[in-house]
Design a protein around this motif. Structure first.
Motif, PDB file in Angstrom:
ATOM      1  N   GLN A  92      41.598  48.156  37.732  1.00 42.34           N
ATOM      2  CA  GLN A  92      43.025  47.938  36.933  1.00 42.34           C
ATOM      3  C   GLN A  92      43.805  48.763  37.405  1.00 42.34           C
ATOM      4  OE1 GLN A  92      41.896  46.682  33.153  1.00 42.34           O
ATOM      5  NE2 GLN A  92      42.485  44.647  33.445  1.00 42.34           N
ATOM      6  N   ARG A  93      43.559  50.065  37.046  1.00 38.85           N
ATOM      7  CA  ARG A  93      44.558  51.302  36.894  1.00 38.85           C
ATOM      8  C   ARG A  93      44.665  51.501  38.524  1.00 38.85           C
ATOM      9  NH1 ARG A  93      40.789  52.679  32.977  1.00 38.85           N
ATOM     10  NH2 ARG A  93      39.774  54.309  34.189  1.00 38.85           N
ATOM     11  N   GLN A  94      43.492  51.510  39.300  1.00 35.46           N
ATOM     12  CA  GLN A  94      44.016  51.756  40.885  1.00 35.46           C
ATOM     13  C   GLN A  94      44.838  50.953  41.337  1.00 35.46           C
ATOM     14  OE1 GLN A  94      40.387  52.151  43.267  1.00 35.46           O
ATOM     15  NE2 GLN A  94      41.453  53.473  44.843  1.00 35.46           N
ATOM     16  N   LEU A  95      44.915  49.537  41.082  1.00 44.95           N
ATOM     17  CA  LEU A  95      45.636  48.689  41.882  1.00 44.95           C
ATOM     18  C   LEU A  95      46.892  48.565  41.391  1.00 44.95           C
ATOM     19  CD1 LEU A  95      45.475  46.026  43.812  1.00 44.95           C
ATOM     20  CD2 LEU A  95      45.350  44.673  41.700  1.00 44.95           C
ATOM     21  N   LEU A  96      47.088  48.974  39.940  1.00 44.08           N
ATOM     22  CA  LEU A  96      48.448  49.168  39.684  1.00 44.08           C
ATOM     23  C   LEU A  96      49.062  50.440  40.175  1.00 44.08           C
ATOM     24  CD1 LEU A  96      50.519  48.167  37.304  1.00 44.08           C
ATOM     25  CD2 LEU A  96      49.669  49.662  35.554  1.00 44.08           C
ATOM     26  N   ARG A  97      48.257  51.626  40.321  1.00 41.08           N
ATOM     27  CA  ARG A  97      48.825  52.608  40.670  1.00 41.08           C
ATOM     28  C   ARG A  97      49.504  52.434  42.224  1.00 41.08           C
ATOM     29  NH1 ARG A  97      46.758  56.907  43.912  1.00 41.08           N
ATOM     30  NH2 ARG A  97      44.582  55.883  43.771  1.00 41.08           N
ATOM     31  N   LEU A  98      48.582  51.861  42.893  1.00 40.67           N
ATOM     32  CA  LEU A  98      48.873  51.713  44.475  1.00 40.67           C
ATOM     33  C   LEU A  98      49.781  50.515  44.790  1.00 40.67           C
ATOM     34  CD1 LEU A  98      45.106  51.920  45.969  1.00 40.67           C
ATOM     35  CD2 LEU A  98      46.976  53.610  46.282  1.00 40.67           C
ATOM     36  N   THR A  99      49.568  49.492  43.906  1.00 41.50           N
ATOM     37  CA  THR A  99      50.686  48.481  44.475  1.00 41.50           C
ATOM     38  C   THR A  99      51.853  47.989  43.321  1.00 41.50           C
ATOM     39  OG1 THR A  99      49.005  46.669  43.695  1.00 41.50           O
ATOM     40  CG2 THR A  99      48.611  47.644  45.944  1.00 41.50           C
ATOM     41  N   GLY A 100      51.538  48.239  42.126  1.00 42.25           N
ATOM     42  CA  GLY A 100      52.309  47.795  41.138  1.00 42.25           C
ATOM     43  C   GLY A 100      51.966  46.288  40.531  1.00 42.25           C
ATOM     44  N   LEU A 101      50.825  45.882  41.071  1.00 40.86           N
ATOM     45  CA  LEU A 101      50.320  44.645  40.715  1.00 40.86           C
ATOM     46  C   LEU A 101      49.316  44.821  39.616  1.00 40.86           C
ATOM     47  CD1 LEU A 101      49.086  43.164  44.095  1.00 40.86           C
ATOM     48  CD2 LEU A 101      51.160  42.627  42.855  1.00 40.86           C
ATOM     49  N   ASP A 102      49.493  44.162  38.446  1.00 38.34           N
ATOM     50  CA  ASP A 102      48.942  44.233  37.189  1.00 38.34           C
ATOM     51  C   ASP A 102      47.848  43.136  37.188  1.00 38.34           C
ATOM     52  OD1 ASP A 102      47.930  44.660  34.936  1.00 38.34           O
ATOM     53  OD2 ASP A 102      49.815  44.157  33.651  1.00 38.34           O
ATOM     54  N   ALA A 103      46.480  43.071  37.264  1.00 33.41           N
ATOM     55  CA  ALA A 103      45.742  42.168  37.283  1.00 33.41           C
ATOM     56  C   ALA A 103      44.527  42.501  36.076  1.00 33.41           C
ATOM     57  CB  ALA A 103      45.076  42.083  38.713  1.00 33.41           C
ATOM     58  N   GLU A 104      43.469  41.515  35.984  1.00 33.65           N
ATOM     59  CA  GLU A 104      42.309  41.572  35.272  1.00 33.65           C
ATOM     60  C   GLU A 104      41.646  42.393  36.282  1.00 33.65           C
ATOM     61  OE1 GLU A 104      41.890  40.862  32.164  1.00 33.65           O
ATOM     62  OE2 GLU A 104      43.651  39.597  31.811  1.00 33.65           O
ATOM     63  N   GLU A 105      40.346  43.129  35.506  1.00 29.21           N
ATOM     64  CA  GLU A 105      39.435  43.752  36.232  1.00 29.21           C
ATOM     65  C   GLU A 105      38.945  43.314  37.442  1.00 29.21           C
ATOM     66  OE1 GLU A 105      37.180  47.437  37.009  1.00 29.21           O
ATOM     67  OE2 GLU A 105      39.212  47.041  36.333  1.00 29.21           O
ATOM     68  N   ASN A 106      38.229  42.205  37.311  1.00 23.38           N
ATOM     69  CA  ASN A 106      37.642  41.599  38.522  1.00 23.38           C
ATOM     70  C   ASN A 106      38.505  41.104  39.535  1.00 23.38           C
ATOM     71  OD1 ASN A 106      34.997  42.062  37.345  1.00 23.38           O
ATOM     72  ND2 ASN A 106      35.050  39.880  36.272  1.00 23.38           N
ATOM     73  N   GLN A 107      39.794  40.652  39.188  1.00 21.22           N
ATOM     74  CA  GLN A 107      40.762  40.330  40.255  1.00 21.22           C
ATOM     75  C   GLN A 107      41.115  41.698  40.845  1.00 21.22           C
ATOM     76  OE1 GLN A 107      43.880  38.895  37.841  1.00 21.22           O
ATOM     77  NE2 GLN A 107      43.078  36.820  37.604  1.00 21.22           N
ATOM     78  N   ALA A 108      41.230  42.730  40.031  1.00 22.42           N
ATOM     79  CA  ALA A 108      41.785  43.929  40.916  1.00 22.42           C
ATOM     80  C   ALA A 108      40.648  44.619  41.813  1.00 22.42           C
ATOM     81  CB  ALA A 108      41.842  45.149  39.612  1.00 22.42           C
ATOM     82  N   ARG A 109      39.422  44.537  41.586  1.00 20.51           N
ATOM     83  CA  ARG A 109      38.388  44.962  42.248  1.00 20.51           C
ATOM     84  C   ARG A 109      38.526  44.080  43.761  1.00 20.51           C
ATOM     85  NH1 ARG A 109      32.195  44.518  39.974  1.00 20.51           N
ATOM     86  NH2 ARG A 109      32.868  42.063  40.278  1.00 20.51           N
ATOM     87  N   ARG A 110      38.484  42.636  43.398  1.00 23.42           N
ATOM     88  CA  ARG A 110      38.619  41.785  44.617  1.00 23.42           C
ATOM     89  C   ARG A 110      39.695  42.287  45.629  1.00 23.42           C
ATOM     90  NH1 ARG A 110      37.588  40.292  48.510  1.00 23.42           N
ATOM     91  NH2 ARG A 110      36.897  38.146  49.075  1.00 23.42           N
ATOM     92  N   LEU A 111      41.002  42.438  44.882  1.00 22.10           N
ATOM     93  CA  LEU A 111      42.153  42.493  45.659  1.00 22.10           C
ATOM     94  C   LEU A 111      42.114  44.014  46.479  1.00 22.10           C
ATOM     95  CD1 LEU A 111      43.125  40.215  44.131  1.00 22.10           C
ATOM     96  CD2 LEU A 111      45.341  41.251  43.849  1.00 22.10           C
ATOM     97  N   LEU A 112      41.288  45.122  45.678  1.00 20.73           N
ATOM     98  CA  LEU A 112      41.338  46.424  46.310  1.00 20.73           C
ATOM     99  C   LEU A 112      40.348  46.378  47.269  1.00 20.73           C
ATOM    100  CD1 LEU A 112      41.183  48.639  42.997  1.00 20.73           C
ATOM    101  CD2 LEU A 112      42.737  48.522  44.937  1.00 20.73           C
ATOM    102  N   THR A 113      39.191  45.448  47.171  1.00 22.47           N
ATOM    103  CA  THR A 113      38.407  45.515  48.453  1.00 22.47           C
ATOM    104  C   THR A 113      39.108  44.864  49.720  1.00 22.47           C
ATOM    105  OG1 THR A 113      36.590  45.156  47.075  1.00 22.47           O
ATOM    106  CG2 THR A 113      36.226  44.348  49.200  1.00 22.47           C
ATOM    107  N   ASP A 114      39.954  43.922  49.261  1.00 22.06           N
ATOM    108  CA  ASP A 114      40.740  43.123  50.557  1.00 22.06           C
ATOM    109  C   ASP A 114      41.635  44.318  51.037  1.00 22.06           C
ATOM    110  OD1 ASP A 114      41.385  40.810  52.187  1.00 22.06           O
ATOM    111  OD2 ASP A 114      43.178  41.295  51.586  1.00 22.06           O
ATOM    112  N   LEU A 115      42.241  45.098  50.149  1.00 20.20           N
ATOM    113  CA  LEU A 115      43.270  45.991  50.699  1.00 20.20           C
ATOM    114  C   LEU A 115      42.707  47.250  51.679  1.00 20.20           C
ATOM    115  CD1 LEU A 115      45.945  47.712  50.679  1.00 20.20           C
ATOM    116  CD2 LEU A 115      45.311  48.499  48.450  1.00 20.20           C
ATOM    117  N   GLU A 116      41.244  47.673  51.032  1.00 17.01           N
ATOM    118  CA  GLU A 116      40.675  48.559  52.040  1.00 17.01           C
ATOM    119  C   GLU A 116      40.077  48.199  53.343  1.00 17.01           C
ATOM    120  OE1 GLU A 116      37.667  49.757  49.262  1.00 17.01           O
ATOM    121  OE2 GLU A 116      38.804  50.795  47.870  1.00 17.01           O
TER     122      GLU A 116
END
Length: 413
Positions: free
Chosen positions: A290-314
């Motif tokens: 959650q913290r990493q996604l918010l820092r990188l993209t400004g998107l605020d998501a739940e933990e599992n959502q954030a993990r999934r989005l970060l994987t796609d981003l990488e």
């Protein structure tokens, strides 16, 4: 020598001064102690209250006390599950001026239990398997961080319940050593010690009648070695996939997630005839994504959502050429590329789903559902179908069916 308290928090020394350091731990009055279950230890250990905190106090010689304190601080910085070090007290003397052993102070791990307390009521074999799994995962995490434990055992571990499973925490780092990386020999030595120690501890339980009659202590000692090797192989092996089979990478990440590990880094090397994918796993704390996604993209998501989005981003970052149309060159700061991913990938994909058909799903959940649908279609087609195709199929086939299901009344039994 005057009493000295070395602590990680400036507030701790004032709280700790109120404790009876002039007495050996074995003689501390009950008014200072907290009645919590203790495991077996070669040292005297007591639980006490310091202000609002419950602390564990262990007597040992000055040099190993300071060394263990620093090792626990290193493990804390690395994010490894271990007890929190609070301080070291040296220069202790009794009322007659005679020397007393220094003590190491750690924070009590709330909700944790030593293994012997768990066996006060005979554990079922299935529960014991989960304990072995948790200890194997802890040992793998330590080795990935370059930490050779030197005395892996049930006695040196605390266990906490974790949604039907168990989480294991290192509680004794006295024999540990931290290296940049461990050799195979160092890992195998740790593993052999674990097998022998655990079998011996279970044999003691068997002799006392606290072990389930169907449990073989030797087999359970061997089990941790087998579980460890499966985990280590899955986490460290290099995978080679044909070009274009990017959904295979996602399948590998899913397996790692199922094992309880998150991929915080991955290296993708493009080679003639295929893609070599090397994963560098790193255990991360709750809320990390959650913290990493918010820092990188400004998107605020739940933990599992954030993990999934970060994987796609990488994965998306790894496929970028030196110059993409309208984008920065490869090597730009991650924040720059992340905002470009939001602008060129995330937002257009979410907007392709009609607003009236989204229901109560927020943008992060919609994107997650689209990624899931893409993975499903790619597995069926045995090649990556791309996001555009997945979105079109999702809007045409999945959303109408979901809307119809929501309108139909539930059948009464």
């Amino acid at each position: 020598m005057a009493l000295q308290i070395s602590a990680t928090n400036p507030e701790h020394p004032a709280l700790l001064l109120a404790l009876p350091w002039q007495l050996p731990l074995e003689e501390w009055p009950e008014e200072y102690l907290v009645p919590l279950p203790r495991g077996i230890s070669r040292h005297v250990v007591r639980y006490a209250r310091a202000g609002e905190e419950i602390i564990a106090v262990k007597e040992l010689a000055e040099r190993p006390a300071k060394r263990e304190y620093e090792l626990l601080r290193d493990l804390d910085r690395l994010g490894i599950p271990a007890v929190d070090p609070l301080g070291v007290v040296t220069g202790r003397t009794d009322e007659a001026g005679g020397p007393l052993e220094p003590v190491l102070i750690t924070r009590h791990l709330g909700g944790s239990m030593p293994y012997r307390s768990m066996f006060e009521t005979t554990l079922r074999p299935a529960t014991m398997h989960r304990l072995m799994d948790a200890l194997a995962v802890l040992l793998v995490r330590l080795h990935l961080a370059g930490f050779a434990w030197g005395d892996c055992s049930l006695s040196n571990t605390l266990f906490r319940r974790d949604a039907g499973a168990y989480a294991a925490y290192l509680v004794d780092a006295e024999t540990g050593e931290l290296h940049p990386a461990l050799s195979t020999g160092q890992r195998e030595y740790d593993l052999d010690l674990a097998r022998v120690n655990i079998s011996g501890e279970l044999l003691d339980l068997e002799a006392s009648g606290a072990l389930h009659p169907s449990v073989d202590p030797i087999d359970f000692g061997t089990e941790i070695a087998a579980r460890y090797r499966r985990l280590w192989e899955e986490l460290t092996r290099t995978s080679v996939y044909p070009a274009g089979k990017y959904h295979y990478i996602e399948r590998r990440i899913r397996r790692l997630n199922d094992l309880g590990f998150d991929v915080a880094e991955m290296q993708i090397e493009h080679a003639a005839g295929g893609d070599t994918v090397t994963f560098v796993p790193k255990v991360v704390d709750a809320g990390h994504h959650q913290r990493q996604l918010l820092r990188l993209t400004g998107l605020d998501a739940e933990e599992n959502q954030a993990r999934r989005l970060l994987t796609d981003l990488e994965s998306w970052m790894a496929t970028q050429d030196d110059y993409a149309p309208g984008g920065p060159p490869l090597g730009a700061r991650p924040e720059v590329l992340a905002h470009r991913w939001v602008r060129e990938v995330f937002r257009p994909t979410v907007r392709a789903v009609p607003a009236g058909a989204r229901g109560a799903m927020d943008p992060a959940e919609i994107y997650h559902e689209l990624l899931e649908h893409r993975w499903y279609l790619s597995e069926r087609a045995q090649h990556d179908i791309g996001l555009d195709t997945a979105v079109a199929d999702f809007v045409t086939h999945v959303l109408p069916r979901a809307a119809q299901d929501a309108l139909e009344p539930e059948e009464t039994p």
